[in-house]
Design a protein around this motif. Structure first.
Motif, PDB file in Angstrom:
ATOM      1  N   TYR A  16     -61.061  76.454  61.763  1.00 54.02           N
ATOM      2  CA  TYR A  16     -61.840  75.413  61.116  1.00 54.02           C
ATOM      3  C   TYR A  16     -62.749  74.709  62.117  1.00 54.02           C
ATOM      4  O   TYR A  16     -62.342  74.451  63.255  1.00 54.02           O
ATOM      5  CB  TYR A  16     -60.918  74.361  60.473  1.00 54.02           C
ATOM      6  CG  TYR A  16     -60.228  74.858  59.233  1.00 54.02           C
ATOM      7  CD1 TYR A  16     -60.793  74.666  57.980  1.00 54.02           C
ATOM      8  CD2 TYR A  16     -59.011  75.523  59.323  1.00 54.02           C
ATOM      9  CE1 TYR A  16     -60.162  75.135  56.837  1.00 54.02           C
ATOM     10  CE2 TYR A  16     -58.376  75.994  58.184  1.00 54.02           C
ATOM     11  CZ  TYR A  16     -58.948  75.796  56.946  1.00 54.02           C
ATOM     12  OH  TYR A  16     -58.335  76.263  55.822  1.00 54.02           O
ATOM     13  N   VAL A  17     -63.949  74.386  61.687  1.00 58.74           N
ATOM     14  CA  VAL A  17     -64.855  73.547  62.457  1.00 58.74           C
ATOM     15  C   VAL A  17     -64.582  72.112  62.029  1.00 58.74           C
ATOM     16  O   VAL A  17     -64.608  71.802  60.831  1.00 58.74           O
ATOM     17  CB  VAL A  17     -66.333  73.922  62.187  1.00 58.74           C
ATOM     18  CG1 VAL A  17     -67.276  72.920  62.845  1.00 58.74           C
ATOM     19  CG2 VAL A  17     -66.614  75.344  62.631  1.00 58.74           C
ATOM     20  N   GLU A  18     -64.291  71.238  62.993  1.00 54.57           N
ATOM     21  CA  GLU A  18     -64.033  69.845  62.649  1.00 54.57           C
ATOM     22  C   GLU A  18     -65.352  69.105  62.498  1.00 54.57           C
ATOM     23  O   GLU A  18     -66.227  69.199  63.350  1.00 54.57           O
ATOM     24  CB  GLU A  18     -63.178  69.159  63.708  1.00 54.57           C
ATOM     25  CG  GLU A  18     -62.792  67.747  63.295  1.00 54.57           C
ATOM     26  CD  GLU A  18     -61.772  67.133  64.212  1.00 54.57           C
ATOM     27  OE1 GLU A  18     -60.589  67.116  63.836  1.00 54.57           O
ATOM     28  OE2 GLU A  18     -62.163  66.680  65.297  1.00 54.57           O
ATOM     29  N   ARG A  19     -65.474  68.393  61.393  1.00 54.80           N
ATOM     30  CA  ARG A  19     -66.678  67.597  61.111  1.00 54.80           C
ATOM     31  C   ARG A  19     -66.231  66.226  60.634  1.00 54.80           C
ATOM     32  O   ARG A  19     -65.837  66.054  59.487  1.00 54.80           O
ATOM     33  CB  ARG A  19     -67.523  68.285  60.042  1.00 54.80           C
ATOM     34  CG  ARG A  19     -68.833  67.566  59.762  1.00 54.80           C
ATOM     35  CD  ARG A  19     -69.673  68.380  58.783  1.00 54.80           C
ATOM     36  NE  ARG A  19     -70.948  67.728  58.560  1.00 54.80           N
ATOM     37  CZ  ARG A  19     -71.192  66.869  57.581  1.00 54.80           C
ATOM     38  NH1 ARG A  19     -70.240  66.536  56.737  1.00 54.80           N
ATOM     39  NH2 ARG A  19     -72.382  66.333  57.438  1.00 54.80           N
ATOM     40  N   HIS A  90     -72.464  77.879  51.562  1.00 58.96           N
ATOM     41  CA  HIS A  90     -73.838  77.666  52.033  1.00 58.96           C
ATOM     42  C   HIS A  90     -73.947  77.918  53.538  1.00 58.96           C
ATOM     43  O   HIS A  90     -74.927  78.489  54.012  1.00 58.96           O
ATOM     44  CB  HIS A  90     -74.276  76.233  51.686  1.00 58.96           C
ATOM     45  CG  HIS A  90     -75.622  75.853  52.214  1.00 58.96           C
ATOM     46  ND1 HIS A  90     -76.785  76.407  51.728  1.00 58.96           N
ATOM     47  CD2 HIS A  90     -75.991  74.988  53.176  1.00 58.96           C
ATOM     48  CE1 HIS A  90     -77.814  75.891  52.378  1.00 58.96           C
ATOM     49  NE2 HIS A  90     -77.367  75.029  53.257  1.00 58.96           N
ATOM     50  N   ARG A  91     -72.927  77.496  54.291  1.00 58.57           N
ATOM     51  CA  ARG A  91     -72.943  77.655  55.754  1.00 58.57           C
ATOM     52  C   ARG A  91     -71.999  78.755  56.236  1.00 58.57           C
ATOM     53  O   ARG A  91     -71.898  78.988  57.432  1.00 58.57           O
ATOM     54  CB  ARG A  91     -72.578  76.326  56.418  1.00 58.57           C
ATOM     55  CG  ARG A  91     -73.642  75.256  56.186  1.00 58.57           C
ATOM     56  CD  ARG A  91     -73.353  74.005  56.997  1.00 58.57           C
ATOM     57  NE  ARG A  91     -74.454  73.073  56.879  1.00 58.57           N
ATOM     58  CZ  ARG A  91     -74.451  72.011  56.085  1.00 58.57           C
ATOM     59  NH1 ARG A  91     -73.394  71.744  55.345  1.00 58.57           N
ATOM     60  NH2 ARG A  91     -75.488  71.209  56.030  1.00 58.57           N
ATOM     61  N   ASP A  92     -71.302  79.407  55.304  1.00 54.50           N
ATOM     62  CA  ASP A  92     -70.331  80.454  55.632  1.00 54.50           C
ATOM     63  C   ASP A  92     -69.383  79.994  56.739  1.00 54.50           C
ATOM     64  O   ASP A  92     -69.179  80.669  57.737  1.00 54.50           O
ATOM     65  CB  ASP A  92     -71.052  81.752  56.038  1.00 54.50           C
ATOM     66  CG  ASP A  92     -70.090  82.926  56.145  1.00 54.50           C
ATOM     67  OD1 ASP A  92     -69.024  82.901  55.485  1.00 54.50           O
ATOM     68  OD2 ASP A  92     -70.390  83.864  56.911  1.00 54.50           O
ATOM     69  N   THR A  93     -68.826  78.789  56.543  1.00 55.93           N
ATOM     70  CA  THR A  93     -67.988  78.158  57.557  1.00 55.93           C
ATOM     71  C   THR A  93     -66.829  77.433  56.885  1.00 55.93           C
ATOM     72  O   THR A  93     -67.003  76.838  55.823  1.00 55.93           O
ATOM     73  CB  THR A  93     -68.821  77.133  58.371  1.00 55.93           C
ATOM     74  OG1 THR A  93     -69.938  77.809  58.957  1.00 55.93           O
ATOM     75  CG2 THR A  93     -68.013  76.469  59.461  1.00 55.93           C
TER      76      THR A  93
END
Length: 148
Positions: A16-19, A90-93
């Protein structure tokens, strides 16, 4: 200390990318309506967004309110943090989104929004909760409503 609520499914085999995000509850008519943003894909969210490098939660929320609503407001009561795990097609993330939820006060719609691609809508509180896409945003509105 209470446990942080989380929403969405946290998959074990995914990175996971933390935002970090901060979101505000903007109300009117004696708290009977709140403002939601509708993204171009049709989804509804609380106004707010990502915290940029060098910003604290309050400065990020004030910036986001100007960008999305054209609103200058004071940051009021903090209702807490709720984490969200989701996939953005949308961001494939895959994202881990710790969401910090605040009430806003003295909101002045005194300029045009800096972003022109979102819709701005007002809903009664129950309808807003139903329309919100993110569980963390629904949770934040419920926390706000319970303290009215």
């Amino acid at each position: 200390m209470s446990e942080i609520p989380y929403f969405g499914e946290k998959l074990t085999d995914v990175t996971y990318v933390e935002r970090l995000g901060v979101y505000g509850i903007v109300s009117r008519f004696d708290n009977s309506e709140i403002c939601l943003i509708q993204a171009p894909n049709g989804s509804f969210f609380l106004p707010g967004g990502g915290i940029e490098r060098g910003e604290n939660q309050e400065s990020a929320l004030k910036r986001e309110l100007i960008e999305e609503l054209g609103v200058h407001a004071e940051v009021g009561t903090y209702f807490g943090q709720a984490d969200e795990y989701f996939y953005s097609s949308h961001r494939d993330t895959y994202y881990h989104n710790p969401a910090f939820i605040y009430e806003t006060t003295n909101a002045a719609f005194d300029q045009a929004p800096l972003e022109d691609f979102n819709g701005i809508f007002w809903f009664d509180v129950e309808t807003a909760i139903d329309k919100l896409k993110r569980g963390s945003h629904k949770w934040g509105v419920q926390q706000w409503r319970s303290q009215l």
